[in-house]
Write a protein that holds these residues in place. Structure first.
Motif, PDB file in Angstrom:
ATOM      1  N   HIS A  38       5.820  -4.343  -3.484  1.00 12.17           N
ATOM      2  CA  HIS A  38       5.491  -3.386  -4.531  1.00 12.17           C
ATOM      3  C   HIS A  38       4.147  -2.741  -4.194  1.00 12.17           C
ATOM      4  O   HIS A  38       3.206  -3.427  -3.761  1.00 12.17           O
ATOM      5  N   PRO A  39       4.003  -1.431  -4.360  1.00 10.24           N
ATOM      6  CA  PRO A  39       2.728  -0.779  -4.018  1.00 10.24           C
ATOM      7  C   PRO A  39       1.543  -1.330  -4.808  1.00 10.24           C
ATOM      8  O   PRO A  39       0.398  -1.233  -4.364  1.00 10.24           O
TER       9      PRO A  39
ATOM     10  N   ILE B 282      -0.445  -3.801  -2.726  1.00  5.41           N
ATOM     11  CA  ILE B 282      -1.298  -3.191  -1.696  1.00  5.41           C
ATOM     12  C   ILE B 282      -2.559  -2.616  -2.341  1.00  5.41           C
ATOM     13  O   ILE B 282      -3.673  -2.762  -1.807  1.00  5.41           O
TER      14      ILE B 282
ATOM     15  N   GLU C  73       4.152   6.975  -7.589  1.00  2.88           N
ATOM     16  CA  GLU C  73       4.634   6.005  -6.603  1.00  2.88           C
ATOM     17  C   GLU C  73       4.752   4.609  -7.232  1.00  2.88           C
ATOM     18  O   GLU C  73       5.657   3.844  -6.913  1.00  2.88           O
TER      19      GLU C  73
ATOM     20  N   ARG D 105       5.222   3.979  -2.455  1.00  2.00           N
ATOM     21  CA  ARG D 105       4.184   3.759  -1.451  1.00  2.00           C
ATOM     22  C   ARG D 105       2.824   3.702  -2.145  1.00  2.00           C
ATOM     23  O   ARG D 105       2.633   4.303  -3.204  1.00  2.00           O
ATOM     24  N   ALA D 106       1.896   2.998  -1.545  1.00  3.91           N
ATOM     25  CA  ALA D 106       0.544   2.904  -2.094  1.00  3.91           C
ATOM     26  C   ALA D 106      -0.243   4.113  -1.620  1.00  3.91           C
ATOM     27  O   ALA D 106      -0.742   4.151  -0.480  1.00  3.91           O
TER      28      ALA D 106
ATOM     29  N   ARG E  59      -2.778   7.367   2.295  1.00  3.68           N
ATOM     30  CA  ARG E  59      -2.617   5.920   2.169  1.00  3.68           C
ATOM     31  C   ARG E  59      -3.792   5.320   1.410  1.00  3.68           C
ATOM     32  O   ARG E  59      -4.951   5.623   1.668  1.00  3.68           O
TER      33      ARG E  59
END
Length: 591
Positions: free
Chosen positions: A6-7, A10, A62, A70-71, A78
């Motif tokens: 899971h983002p 991160i 996200e 995505r994170a 990113r």
């Protein structure tokens, strides 16, 4: 293949608050929330995602995608430690906090104004906080509903957390063949000076089910209208115009409503009423093309089916149908019987429940009322999945003796029907803390048919929690309340035979919040001592009942007596049945 992360994990790891406990403290949320989201046991809510964006500068879109997301930061790059450092204390974060704080204040003020409108002060004066608090119970949305059903003998093998969550105690003794259904609906205590709860519970299903209410005849339409007012309040939808009270409805509202611009439109159709009653329903809540006047014939039934097909187009077909009817009326009996036949032809696999009201004891002003009831019961036994039958005599007695409603009549009886049916449908409209809402077919498994090959004939009775407990108590253990509810049902001669299904549905405010998820004690119920329908403080029992069997036998006797004293041939012609068909329907009702 590695499981996607899971983002949120991160993003958390990129901050100085790398552990779940530290990150939860930084956000100001329980650690259980972070654990549930990262493990996939709970979805990311819009409210939580917005708060994480405010505190970290992460892209909330996200986060809402879950494991597929995505994170990323707000620039689409990113997410890393430098992102968090640049965001923390920056003018952008300050502006984000200011904007969200202003939105929360606006939201809180709008909610308090709605409460003030619902809680008029003495002599028309502007109400204070005490009166607002008294009104909150009418309007506060449910946060979750937990549902479980099993044969009593198997409950001991259920997981411990489910036993506690549903209030089950190993000290409760029931015959081994009893099917016990427990549904616990939890609404939190709320401080009117804070933001309203439950705003993050909006339904996120892509293809939600579609449940319909169909009302036939004047009595059925009035009962259905009372039911929808209760349902609207539980989902934080204004019962007069269908607009969400604070931006978005709560719970799995898409199963019973469809979005129409800024409104939430009920999956509801009303038929067999005169134009004056139709005008009372046409307030802006219900769809205008679902309010139908005219004779109870094939044309009317086909219009209703066309409406249902159009409303359930996204879902493919209805997931369940709840048919409201007063069984003594000619329109309701004829139209209801016709609709049941057509439902079975068009939707053979869809569960259909009839919410039918039986006539009062004594001589009805409608001389053919017992015949209407007999024909309606024949159609129910042939085509319905189950019948939830209400005795007007029992409803009025309960309204006066238990609910303290002064001079109760049909309007008060409809309030109690709405109380029972809103608890019955709550597992369809609200998911649990780690589960989706159940479907209607699963809900019906707790109620076996009255005879092999037949349909379940059940009834319901509800009590305010204040009538089951000591008014001096501020809280009580949930298992104790379950036992008190069972005892009340048995004392009232309402309880079913020992080998049949029993459903216990509790509308409670659990206190203090999430304690039972980590503690060893079962949840406690917060008690206010107030008595009133729609207060989220009631217990309802569903069960086959000797009261209904006695009522049907009484109506069968009245139908036989009317057969000998009235022109049965002319009446049969008017009803559209042969004397033989009517006679068989009367005898079946007596069995």
């Amino acid at each position: 293949m590695a499981k996607p992360r899971h983002p949120l994990r991160i993003i958390r790891a990129a901050t100085p608050h790398a552990t779940q406990a530290a990150f939860a403290a930084y956000l100001g949320v329980p650690i259980a929330v972070i654990q549930a989201v990262e493990s996939g046991k709970a979805g990311m809510t819009v409210r939580l995602a917005g708060h994480i964006r405010e505190m970290t500068g992460a892209d909330e879109r996200e986060l809402l995608r879950g494991d597929e997301g995505r994170a990323l930061n707000l620039a689409g790059r990113r997410y890393n430690a430098e992102t968090f450092a640049a965001w923390s204390g920056s003018p952008q974060q300050a502006e984000e906090k200011r904007r969200r704080k202003a939105a929360r204040i606006s939201q809180r003020d709008a909610w308090k104004e709605y409460l003030r409108a619902a809680a008029p002060g003495k002599n028309g004066a502007r109400p204070g906080n005490r009166e607002i608090t008294a009104a909150e119970d009418h309007l506060i949305p449910w946060q979750r509903c937990e549902f479980a059903a099993a044969v009593a003998g198997t409950w001991k093998r259920l997981p411990e957390n489910l036993l506690r969550l549903t209030g089950w105690s190993r000290d409760i003794t029931l015959p081994s063949r009893t099917m016990l259904t427990l549904s616990v609906q939890a609404a939190p205590a709320w401080n009117p000076d804070g933001p309203p709860p439950g705003l993050s519970a909006a339904n996120a299903d892509l293809f939600p089910p579609c449940y319909f209410t169909v009302a036939a005849g004047s009595g059925g339409c009035r009962a259905a209208a009372a039911f929808w007012k209760t349902v609207c309040r539980e989902h934080a939808i204004h019962p007069d115009n269908g607009r969400p009270v604070h931006g978005s409805p709560t719970g799995s509202w898409r199963g019973f409503f469809r979005p129409q611009g800024e409104r939430c439109e009920p999956h509801a159709v009303f038929a067999g009423i005169d134009p004056a009653e139709a005008a009372d329903l046409n307030t802006g809540l219900f769809p205008g093309d679902g309010i139908l006047c005219g004779p109870a014939d094939d044309f009317m039934a086909n219009r209703m089916l066309a409406f249902m097909s159009e409303h359930s187009e996204d879902a493919g077909s209805p997931a369940g149908i709840l048919l409201f009817a007063s069984l003594e009326g000619g329109t309701a009996s004829a139209l209801g019987s016709l609709l049941l036949t057509k439902f079975r032809e068009k939707f053979p696999a869809v569960p259909v429940i009839v919410a039918g009201v039986l006539p009062l004891a004594g001589v009805s002003p409608v001389t053919t009322a017992p015949w209407h009831t007999a024909l309606a019961m024949r159609a129910i036994r042939r085509s319905a999945s189950a019948a939830l039958l209400f005795s007007n005599d029992l409803l009025l007695a309960q309204a006066s003796r238990v609910w303290n409603l002064a001079s109760p009549g049909y309007a008060e009886a409809n309030l109690l029907i709405a109380e029972c049916l809103s608890t019955f449908t709550a597992p369809l409209r609200f998911g649990g803390s780690d589960a989706h809402p159940v479907d209607l077919a699963a809900l019906l498994t707790g109620f076996p048919p009255e005879t092999e090959g037949g349909v379940p004939l059940i009834t319901a009775q509800c009590w305010p929690l204040a009538a089951l407990s000591d008014r001096r108590q501020k809280s009580t253990a949930l298992p104790w309340l379950v036992q008190k509810t069972l005892a009340a049902a048995k004392r009232s001669s309402f309880a079913a035979r020992e080998d049949t299904g029993v459903g216990i549905f509790l509308r409670v405010r659990l206190f203090p919040g999430e304690e039972w998820t980590t503690g060893s004690e079962p949840p406690a119920v917060k008690l206010s001592g107030r008595v009133g329908t729609g207060l989220h403080e009631s217990a309802t029992v569903f069960s086959p009942s000797p009261v209904i069997q006695r009522t049907l036998k009484r109506l069968a006797k009245q139908a036989r007596d009317a057969w000998h004293t009235n022109n049965s041939g002319a009446a049969c012609a008017e009803l559209g049945v042969t004397p033989e068909e009517l006679h068989r329907a009367i005898e079946e009702m007596a069995d």
